[in-house]
Design an enzyme around this catalytic site. Structure first.
Site, short mmCIF file in Angstrom:
data_model
loop_
_atom_site.label_atom_id
_atom_site.label_comp_id
_atom_site.label_asym_id
_atom_site.label_seq_id
_atom_site.Cartn_x
_atom_site.Cartn_y
_atom_site.Cartn_z
N GLN A 1 0.84 -1.20 0.00
CA GLN A 1 0.00 0.00 0.00
C GLN A 1 0.88 1.25 0.00
O GLN A 1 0.63 2.21 -0.73
CB GLN A 1 -0.89 0.03 1.25
CG GLN A 1 -2.10 -0.87 1.20
CD GLN A 1 -3.00 -0.61 2.39
OE1 GLN A 1 -2.54 -0.46 3.52
NE2 GLN A 1 -4.29 -0.56 2.16
N ILE B 1 3.91 1.77 -1.01
CA ILE B 1 4.73 2.02 -2.19
C ILE B 1 3.92 2.65 -3.32
O ILE B 1 4.48 3.14 -4.31
CB ILE B 1 5.40 0.71 -2.67
CG1 ILE B 1 6.72 0.99 -3.40
CG2 ILE B 1 4.46 -0.10 -3.54
CD1 ILE B 1 7.81 1.53 -2.52
N GLU C 1 14.43 -1.25 -0.33
CA GLU C 1 13.83 -2.25 0.56
C GLU C 1 14.76 -3.43 0.78
O GLU C 1 15.58 -3.78 -0.07
CB GLU C 1 12.50 -2.75 -0.05
CG GLU C 1 11.73 -3.68 0.86
CD GLU C 1 10.39 -4.10 0.28
OE1 GLU C 1 9.68 -4.91 0.91
OE2 GLU C 1 10.03 -3.60 -0.81
N TYR C 2 14.62 -4.03 1.94
CA TYR C 2 15.31 -5.27 2.29
C TYR C 2 15.03 -6.31 1.20
O TYR C 2 13.89 -6.47 0.77
CB TYR C 2 14.78 -5.76 3.64
CG TYR C 2 15.48 -6.97 4.21
CD1 TYR C 2 16.55 -6.83 5.08
CD2 TYR C 2 15.03 -8.26 3.90
CE1 TYR C 2 17.17 -7.95 5.63
CE2 TYR C 2 15.65 -9.38 4.44
CZ TYR C 2 16.71 -9.22 5.30
OH TYR C 2 17.33 -10.32 5.85
N SER C 3 16.06 -7.02 0.76
CA SER C 3 15.90 -7.95 -0.34
C SER C 3 15.85 -9.39 0.12
O SER C 3 16.77 -9.88 0.79
CB SER C 3 17.05 -7.79 -1.34
OG SER C 3 16.97 -8.78 -2.35
N LEU D 1 8.78 17.18 2.07
CA LEU D 1 7.71 17.53 3.00
C LEU D 1 6.35 17.65 2.32
O LEU D 1 5.33 17.22 2.86
CB LEU D 1 8.07 18.83 3.73
CG LEU D 1 7.09 19.35 4.78
CD1 LEU D 1 6.82 18.30 5.85
CD2 LEU D 1 7.62 20.64 5.40
N HIS D 2 6.31 18.23 1.14
CA HIS D 2 5.04 18.39 0.44
C HIS D 2 4.39 17.03 0.17
O HIS D 2 3.21 16.82 0.47
CB HIS D 2 5.25 19.12 -0.89
CG HIS D 2 4.11 18.99 -1.85
ND1 HIS D 2 2.84 19.44 -1.57
CD2 HIS D 2 4.05 18.42 -3.09
CE1 HIS D 2 2.05 19.16 -2.59
NE2 HIS D 2 2.75 18.53 -3.52
N ARG E 1 -3.27 8.61 4.46
CA ARG E 1 -3.02 7.44 5.29
C ARG E 1 -3.27 7.65 6.79
O ARG E 1 -3.38 6.67 7.52
CB ARG E 1 -1.58 6.96 5.07
CG ARG E 1 -1.27 6.59 3.62
CD ARG E 1 -2.26 5.57 3.07
NE ARG E 1 -1.92 5.16 1.72
CZ ARG E 1 -2.59 4.26 1.00
NH1 ARG E 1 -3.67 3.69 1.52
NH2 ARG E 1 -2.22 3.95 -0.22
#
Length: 306
Positions: free
Chosen positions: A104, A106, A115-117, A207-208, A217
């Site tokens: 969600q 991404i 990301e962790y692979s 920031l925007h 969210r």
């Protein structure tokens, strides 16, 4: 003039100090717990409220001179949707979260992510099991939501089912990559893992776009699991850029918009209620706008003048 490597020369008379926010510096690297095994931590940041103003001053020449002027400018920028000054601030977060929440997350493609692979490394043996308080049936009116509740006995059955199924997937994964004779490639073995498995990523965003992420969210209609992270980030933003946060709450998070048809209906209602006031001001509804500037009052009146 000063000389630097590679033949560069520069005027050293103008010095810039890097903005720092003591409240954020104090918690750099601290993991704020989310769900059962997740967290959010601030790794680094660039800029602050003053940096937002500095970005806007490119258009304002000398610009403002006091903190109160800075906040008024920030509120003006937020109110009139001038977004680029807020893009000058960035923050980098380290987030540990279930895979289904990450998918969600991404969808907000205005960030840099690493990301962790599961191809190179062994996946975590931690997985998210919803607590009984958040278990609910599928909503009848919302295809992507939940509503209602279960009895305590039903909650126990569902929790056991979820936990047992997730454990089976993790046990199968570990067996295939560890048992001699199989040693299945990690990139294939991971396919049996449930979406509740925890992953991690570094997430850097301006920031925007972060405020846009939070508007969606941290909303009450967002899925509970991603909202748990958004609530933490919302608190971090308030620590980082408090003036911007206040403006965002007033003009975005807690504000509403009206369609053209709704505006027409409001104009007719106001004109009928205050017929002697052609600008819908004076002793009319504008007096209900406590705590706003004269400029905002005029903008409010202008919206209903047609």
């Amino acid at each position: 003039m000063s000389t630097y490597p590679h033949g560069l020369t520069a005027d050293a008379s103008f010095e810039i100090t890097r903005p720092n926010v003591p409240t954020l510096d104090a918690i750099l690297g601290h993991a704020f717990k989310a769900l059962d095994h997740g967290f959010v931590r601030v790794i680094d940041y660039m800029g602050d409220d003053a940096a937002v103003v500095q970005m806007a001053r490119v258009s304002y020449g000398e610009g403002t001179e006091t903190p109160s002027d800075d906040e008024r400018l920030i509120r003006y920028l937020m109110r009139h949707w001038h977004t680029s000054p807020f893009e000058g601030c960035e923050i980098k977060l380290h987030v540990k979260l279930p895979i289904f929440v990450a998918r969600q997350w991404i969808r907000h493609r205005t960030a840099n992510v690493n990301e962790y692979s599961g191809r190179y490394s062994v996946m975590s043996d931690k997985f998210y099991v919803p607590s009984g308080s958040v278990l609910a049936p599928q909503s009848k009116s919302n295809k992507q939501g939940r509503e209602g509740g279960y009895s305590e006995s039903d909650k126990d059955v569902l929790t056991r089912c979820l936990t047992d199924t997730m454990k089976e997937g993790h046990e199968a994964y570990r067996a295939m990559i560890e048992v001699d004779g199989y040693d299945l490639a990690r990139e294939l073995a991971r396919t049996v893992l449930p979406l509740s498995t925890y992953t991690e990523f570094y997430w850097k965003i301006d920031l925007h776009n972060l405020l846009h992420f939070l508007r969606l969210r941290a909303d009450s209609h967002a899925q509970y699991e991603i909202r748990a992270y958004a609530d933490i980030i919302q608190a971090l933003v308030e620590m980082w850029t408090p003036a911007t946060y206040r403006a965002w709450v007033d003009y975005r998070r807690d504000a509403v918009t009206f369609s053209r048809m709704e505006m027409e209906a409001l104009r007719k209602w106001i004109a009928a209620t205050y017929p002697t006031d052609p600008e819908y001001g004076g002793s009319g509804p504008v007096d209900l706008l406590e705590g706003v500037s004269d400029r905002e009052r005029k903008e409010f009146i202008a919206r209903f003048a047609g």
